[in-house]
Design a protein around this motif. Structure first.
Motif, mmCIF file in Angstrom:
data_model
loop_
_atom_site.group_PDB
_atom_site.id
_atom_site.type_symbol
_atom_site.label_atom_id
_atom_site.label_comp_id
_atom_site.label_asym_id
_atom_site.label_seq_id
_atom_site.Cartn_x
_atom_site.Cartn_y
_atom_site.Cartn_z
ATOM 1 N N GLU A 46 -5.156 7.607 -10.032
ATOM 2 C CA GLU A 46 -5.578 7.068 -8.761
ATOM 3 C C GLU A 46 -4.198 6.976 -7.696
ATOM 4 O O GLU A 46 -3.194 6.688 -8.430
ATOM 5 N N GLY A 47 -4.224 7.091 -6.529
ATOM 6 C CA GLY A 47 -3.295 7.177 -5.470
ATOM 7 C C GLY A 47 -3.068 5.755 -5.279
ATOM 8 O O GLY A 47 -4.026 4.665 -5.123
ATOM 9 N N VAL A 48 -1.673 5.358 -5.323
ATOM 10 C CA VAL A 48 -1.337 3.957 -5.166
ATOM 11 C C VAL A 48 -1.035 3.584 -3.682
ATOM 12 O O VAL A 48 -1.573 2.919 -3.081
ATOM 13 N N SER A 49 -0.028 4.592 -3.086
ATOM 14 C CA SER A 49 0.773 4.364 -1.973
ATOM 15 C C SER A 49 1.303 5.790 -1.643
ATOM 16 O O SER A 49 1.714 6.286 -2.564
ATOM 17 N N CYS A 50 1.553 5.863 -0.355
ATOM 18 C CA CYS A 50 2.343 7.124 0.220
ATOM 19 C C CYS A 50 2.830 6.783 1.584
ATOM 20 O O CYS A 50 2.621 5.854 2.343
ATOM 21 N N ILE A 51 3.857 7.695 1.786
ATOM 22 C CA ILE A 51 4.708 7.188 2.933
ATOM 23 C C ILE A 51 5.005 8.736 3.653
ATOM 24 O O ILE A 51 5.072 9.643 2.809
#
Length: 122
Positions: A46-51
């Motif tokens: 799963e994707g948690v965070s991105c910038i």
């Protein structure tokens, strides 16, 4: 050769904190999105965070909002994930990648790190 190398994982008690780092080489964070993903045993990644490349957009998965903070240092070509108030359900292998689970400004590609284990347990 593009490389993403994660570090900072480990064993932490519930309620504790960790900082993950993702050192990126051969591509510029001024251009690329970087995200953090995780995969727990028996579960889908799963994707948690991105910038974003511009550093003014971030994304957080609902379960980590208010607890995790993503940031980056373009001069060091490194992305960080500050994880606070850790819970047992945060236990997983954490990966950084030039990807984001939602549309966000910046280039995306299929570059992934090898992962770092985070275990939250008393």
């Amino acid at each position: 050769q593009v490389r993403l190398v994660e570090s900072g994982g480990g064993l932490v008690q519930p309620g504790g904190s960790l900082i993950l780092s993702c050192a990126v080489s051969e591509i510029s964070l001024d251009l690329y999105v970087v995200g953090w993903f995780r995969q727990a045993p028996g579960k889908q990644r799963e994707g948690v965070s991105c910038i974003s490349s511009s550093n003014d957009e971030t994304y957080y998965e609902d379960s980590v909002k208010g607890r995790f903070t993503i940031s980056k240092n373009n001069a060091k070509n490194t992305v960080y994930l500050q994880m606070n108030s850790l819970k047992s359900e945060d236990t997983a292998v954490y990966y950084c990648a030039t990807d984001c689970p939602v549309p966000i400004l910046g280039l995306e590609s299929d570059y992934w790190g090898q992962g770092t284990q985070v275990t939250v347990s008393s």
